[in-house]
Design a protein around this motif. Sequence first.
Motif, PDB file in Angstrom:
ATOM      1  N   ARG A   1      -4.172   7.221  -5.258  1.00  0.00           N
ATOM      2  CA  ARG A   1      -3.154   7.957  -5.546  1.00  0.00           C
ATOM      3  C   ARG A   1      -3.731   9.718  -5.473  1.00  0.00           C
ATOM      4  O   ARG A   1      -4.961   9.703  -5.863  1.00  0.00           O
ATOM      5  CB  ARG A   1      -2.574   7.857  -6.982  1.00  0.00           C
ATOM      6  CG  ARG A   1      -1.511   7.006  -6.885  1.00  0.00           C
ATOM      7  CD  ARG A   1      -1.984   5.479  -6.694  1.00  0.00           C
ATOM      8  NE  ARG A   1      -2.770   5.107  -7.765  1.00  0.00           N
ATOM      9  CZ  ARG A   1      -3.517   4.029  -7.756  1.00  0.00           C
ATOM     10  NH1 ARG A   1      -3.437   3.190  -6.592  1.00  0.00           N
ATOM     11  NH2 ARG A   1      -4.035   3.498  -8.681  1.00  0.00           N
ATOM     12  N   THR A   2      -2.935  10.518  -5.002  1.00  0.00           N
ATOM     13  CA  THR A   2      -3.711  11.816  -4.881  1.00  0.00           C
ATOM     14  C   THR A   2      -3.434  12.544  -6.520  1.00  0.00           C
ATOM     15  O   THR A   2      -2.724  12.219  -7.304  1.00  0.00           O
ATOM     16  CB  THR A   2      -2.766  12.714  -4.009  1.00  0.00           C
ATOM     17  OG1 THR A   2      -1.674  12.804  -4.361  1.00  0.00           O
ATOM     18  CG2 THR A   2      -2.779  11.963  -2.742  1.00  0.00           C
TER      19      THR A   2
ATOM     20  N   THR B   1       5.446   5.149   1.544  1.00  0.00           N
ATOM     21  CA  THR B   1       5.947   6.332   1.887  1.00  0.00           C
ATOM     22  C   THR B   1       6.464   6.553   3.310  1.00  0.00           C
ATOM     23  O   THR B   1       7.527   6.999   3.511  1.00  0.00           O
ATOM     24  CB  THR B   1       4.584   7.321   1.888  1.00  0.00           C
ATOM     25  OG1 THR B   1       4.146   7.274   0.569  1.00  0.00           O
ATOM     26  CG2 THR B   1       4.991   8.601   2.497  1.00  0.00           C
ATOM     27  N   GLU B   2       5.941   5.654   4.178  1.00  0.00           N
ATOM     28  CA  GLU B   2       6.268   5.631   5.618  1.00  0.00           C
ATOM     29  C   GLU B   2       7.711   4.992   5.798  1.00  0.00           C
ATOM     30  O   GLU B   2       8.655   5.452   6.442  1.00  0.00           O
ATOM     31  CB  GLU B   2       5.369   4.916   6.359  1.00  0.00           C
ATOM     32  CG  GLU B   2       5.971   5.096   8.008  1.00  0.00           C
ATOM     33  CD  GLU B   2       5.384   6.350   8.743  1.00  0.00           C
ATOM     34  OE1 GLU B   2       5.602   6.446  10.004  1.00  0.00           O
ATOM     35  OE2 GLU B   2       5.109   7.141   7.861  1.00  0.00           O
TER      36      GLU B   2
ATOM     37  N   ASP C   1       0.789  -1.314   0.190  1.00  0.00           N
ATOM     38  CA  ASP C   1       0.033  -0.063  -0.027  1.00  0.00           C
ATOM     39  C   ASP C   1       0.789   1.197  -0.029  1.00  0.00           C
ATOM     40  O   ASP C   1       1.965   1.113   0.319  1.00  0.00           O
ATOM     41  CB  ASP C   1      -0.971  -0.174   1.152  1.00  0.00           C
ATOM     42  CG  ASP C   1      -0.178  -0.007   2.594  1.00  0.00           C
ATOM     43  OD1 ASP C   1       0.001   1.225   2.859  1.00  0.00           O
ATOM     44  OD2 ASP C   1      -0.126  -0.886   3.174  1.00  0.00           O
TER      45      ASP C   1
ATOM     46  N   ALA D   1       0.785   4.013   1.506  1.00  0.00           N
ATOM     47  CA  ALA D   1       1.194   4.837   2.824  1.00  0.00           C
ATOM     48  C   ALA D   1       2.295   3.950   3.414  1.00  0.00           C
ATOM     49  O   ALA D   1       3.240   4.688   3.897  1.00  0.00           O
ATOM     50  CB  ALA D   1      -0.040   4.849   3.795  1.00  0.00           C
ATOM     51  N   SER D   2       2.363   2.802   3.234  1.00  0.00           N
ATOM     52  CA  SER D   2       3.290   1.994   3.965  1.00  0.00           C
ATOM     53  C   SER D   2       4.698   2.175   3.301  1.00  0.00           C
ATOM     54  O   SER D   2       5.873   2.484   3.679  1.00  0.00           O
ATOM     55  CB  SER D   2       3.084   0.408   3.740  1.00  0.00           C
ATOM     56  OG  SER D   2       2.211   0.191   4.661  1.00  0.00           O
TER      57      SER D   2
ATOM     58  N   ALA E   1       6.568   6.190  -3.652  1.00  0.00           N
ATOM     59  CA  ALA E   1       5.003   5.525  -3.821  1.00  0.00           C
ATOM     60  C   ALA E   1       4.418   5.805  -5.080  1.00  0.00           C
ATOM     61  O   ALA E   1       3.731   4.650  -5.362  1.00  0.00           O
ATOM     62  CB  ALA E   1       4.350   6.296  -2.480  1.00  0.00           C
TER      63      ALA E   1
ATOM     64  N   ARG F   1      10.582   7.340   4.677  1.00  0.00           N
ATOM     65  CA  ARG F   1      10.562   8.342   5.633  1.00  0.00           C
ATOM     66  C   ARG F   1      11.368   8.129   6.812  1.00  0.00           C
ATOM     67  O   ARG F   1      12.012   8.686   7.408  1.00  0.00           O
ATOM     68  CB  ARG F   1       9.026   8.997   6.219  1.00  0.00           C
ATOM     69  CG  ARG F   1       9.172  10.142   6.914  1.00  0.00           C
ATOM     70  CD  ARG F   1       7.980  10.481   7.591  1.00  0.00           C
ATOM     71  NE  ARG F   1       7.172   9.476   8.423  1.00  0.00           N
ATOM     72  CZ  ARG F   1       7.533   9.403   9.779  1.00  0.00           C
ATOM     73  NH1 ARG F   1       8.507  10.545  10.130  1.00  0.00           N
ATOM     74  NH2 ARG F   1       7.060   8.557  10.581  1.00  0.00           N
TER      75      ARG F   1
END
Length: 227
Positions: free
Chosen positions: A206-207, A58-59, A53, A55-56, A81, A62
């Motif tokens: 996705r944004t 991206t995290e 996913d 979010a994972s 991501a 980071r």
Amino acid sequence: MAKSPSSTERMCALTRAHKPISELIRFVLSPDGVLVPDTEAKAEGRGVWISLDAASVTEAARKNVFARSLKTAVTVPDGLAELTAERLQQRFAASLSMARKAGQLVTGSTKVRVAIESGDILALVTATDAAPDGRNKMMSAVRALQYAAKEDGDADFSVPHLELLSSDQLGLALGLENVIHAALTTGAAAQAALEKGQRLAHYGARTEESDHRRTTRSGVALPHETR
């Protein structure tokens, strides 16, 4: 004692949870030390597995998870991501093309409805910009097929719905114009396309900002989350 993972499981380097490979995505280093998504999990060398996913991913970037896991200096590209989503989308589009060449994908409202009514359908594919009435008619036909299957005692029968690409993207992948409705029929190529589509859908939304970045880079915007 902790349970050992099976050969079909790997550990997410971010959460440390063991998951089926189908729920993870692998990352490797390119020869110049840049991290890249290995969407087919076939690249040589040591890899890092992260939950499937956005979010994972991206995290993990980071928190510097990739460098710690690989125990070496890592160049993590900006927008990892989004790059990963792009690679997943490309693999799905290519798999649809392969399914069509294998005679396991039909397009057009009439042919798709015939596939649904005959029961020879593995998954329904709808363009994200399909008109609501057309989408609803196809979904009604699928629901009728599923209801009939359950009435016949097949309680587990279902037809996945993949709404991941725009009509332009579908047309580009299939070498056709104005593709709104398609159906994957039975066969190995169609099954492979379904699995790749489900991975893309699982990866998440996705944004608009990430879509714009990928449009700038690749010339084709990637799909929004399935509806």
